[in-house]
Write an enzyme that holds these catalytic residues in place. Structure first.
Site, short mmCIF file in Angstrom:
data_model
loop_
_atom_site.label_atom_id
_atom_site.label_comp_id
_atom_site.label_asym_id
_atom_site.label_seq_id
_atom_site.Cartn_x
_atom_site.Cartn_y
_atom_site.Cartn_z
N ASP B 39 0.83 -1.20 0.00
CA ASP B 39 0.00 0.00 0.00
C ASP B 39 0.87 1.25 0.00
O ASP B 39 2.07 1.19 0.27
CB ASP B 39 -0.88 -0.01 1.25
CG ASP B 39 -2.28 0.50 0.95
OD1 ASP B 39 -2.52 0.98 -0.17
OD2 ASP B 39 -3.13 0.40 1.84
N LYS B 60 -1.30 4.88 -3.93
CA LYS B 60 -2.02 5.96 -4.59
C LYS B 60 -1.17 7.21 -4.71
O LYS B 60 -1.66 8.28 -4.97
CB LYS B 60 -3.30 6.25 -3.83
CG LYS B 60 -4.28 5.10 -3.97
CD LYS B 60 -5.33 5.10 -2.91
CE LYS B 60 -6.07 3.77 -2.95
NZ LYS B 60 -6.85 3.53 -1.76
N MET B 172 -5.74 12.00 8.72
CA MET B 172 -6.05 12.59 7.41
C MET B 172 -6.76 13.94 7.51
O MET B 172 -7.67 14.24 6.72
CB MET B 172 -6.88 11.59 6.57
CG MET B 172 -6.05 10.39 6.12
SD MET B 172 -7.05 8.94 5.59
CE MET B 172 -7.38 8.09 7.15
#
Lengths: 265, 265
Positions: B39, B60, B172
């Protein structure tokens, strides 16, 4: 034993029980320990990782009276001042419950150098055993870790906690699980998924699933008691689905480890 | 590569960055991996622990578009069906945020055997760097782990969360830290202690402390951005006291480890 070097205290998180859930860093720190202060609920086999250390048990179980907190703090300071490396071992992650805040403050005031090594807290191990995320994004935006055991014997504000819509991971709640679930049911539906996991992340792990309305009875029927984590919230509902397709999950949990050991042997 | 044995997926928690914060179990599982799906935000050096594995990056970041979630799930199923041991690596603890819930559900529906290995979530590492407990019992009864990044771009109910009196560990949230702190200040005093820790538990860790009223400006002035944990609550106030007496904590953090390595070498 007195050394010329500066002493220190390392606060080491022992994780939920299985020694393989220790971090590599925890294992290395234990290997260098001169003195180990062992908390209750820590797997006693951890001392095999600290072969050089004098081991002092300061737990609150086993029929003995609780070791006074002030005595533990003085002991750490005394050994550190002799130039020794004192390793204070706490279950789960040392920075969640368990009075680390007080011990850090006392060491800080005494001018003793202190380091911290993190670990796996038992609610994470409980979720792993159930095969679920604590925060499945279809169901919630986060998780609350709360202790039901408060210093002044009062209760957390269960309504405010339940009203957040977060998964609840309740530590030290088994002695009052029935009243606790009844109180939560004032805010949440009794159909809200729930689970109890005793000795999460250890070879003795046992778990039951149900709803807020049934989980206390299920846990009692299964004979589950402390130490256990109570999980409540819609994200916990995934556990029932998981159990249907993975009935043998528990016995599989160590296969990967065994495979790894065979390869490295 | 096709083997005769049953395949499986192990969801492995990589912890906050420092490889020494991996669990022993994670290291053993990686050693036995045939395929590793990595990841974003995971320390890329982790692949040194999986020498046998084919490594597939599904992150990502790095200028690439996000790997579609459905593709990741199909990939895991395909390799497991070939009898391979697929290790899916996620940062922190895999069961906190990060879509583990969806991946577990997809594997379950596909009938693929799955195991989970816990790890250290970055809020714990942030607290360790600050030298504080997340739940000092003089200040609170627990901690809330919440993501500021919701699927539908809505906001968590910050008022309800703040009203619980728990420590808030916000994941986040850096892209909107200023508005987030302003919203929390509708419920909490602007004097409430706060901290931001970027890359907690890695060699790149950076942290600032302040209050709900000052922390956004402090973080901006110090150039802190994602990935970072925002901590808010009275328990965080202990960090300032700790910093006064342990200015060199950061550089000391690896001494115990070095000592241990010297001893075992």
């Amino acid at each position: 034993m007195v050394t010329g070097k500066e002493g220190k205290v390392t606060l080491v998180s022992a994780g939920p029980g299985d020694l393989d859930l220790l971090t590599l860093k925890a294992a290395k720190v234990l290997a260098s320990a001169d003195v180990v202060l062992l908390d209750d609920l820590v797997n006693p086999e951890i001392i095999t990782l600290a072969p050089r250390a004098r081991v002092i048990r300061v737990g609150k179980r086993g029929g003995c009276r609780s070791t006074p907190q002030a005595f533990i703090e003085r002991l750490m300071q005394r050994y550190a001042r002799r130039g020794l490396h004192v390793v204070r071992v706490k279950g789960g992650d040392a920075l969640l419950f368990g009075r680390a805040g007080e011990e850090l403050a006392a060491l800080r005031e005494a001018g003793v150098r202190v380091e911290i090594v993190n670990g796996v807290s038992s609610a994470f191990a409980a979720a792993a055993g159930l095969g679920i995320s604590l925060t499945h994004r279809d169901h919630c935006q986060g998780v609350i870790f709360v202790t039901a055991h408060l210093r002044d014997h009062s209760e957390p504000d269960w309504h405010a906690l339940a009203a957040t819509g977060m998964t609840l991971a309740i530590y030290m709640g088994m002695s009052r699980i029935e009243s606790l679930c009844a109180t939560l049911a004032n805010t949440l539906s009794t159909a809200t998924p729930a689970a109890v996991v005793q000795w999460a992340g250890s070879v003795n792990e046992r778990r039951v699933t149900g709803t807020l309305g049934t989980i206390a009875a299920h846990a009692q029927a299964a004979g589950l008691g402390s130490p256990a984590i109570i999980l409540v919230g819609n994200a916990i509902g995934e556990a029932a689905l998981f159990a249907q397709t993975s009935a043998s999950f528990g016995s599989h949990a160590y296969d990967a480890l065994e495979d790894a050991l065979r390869i490295s042997a």
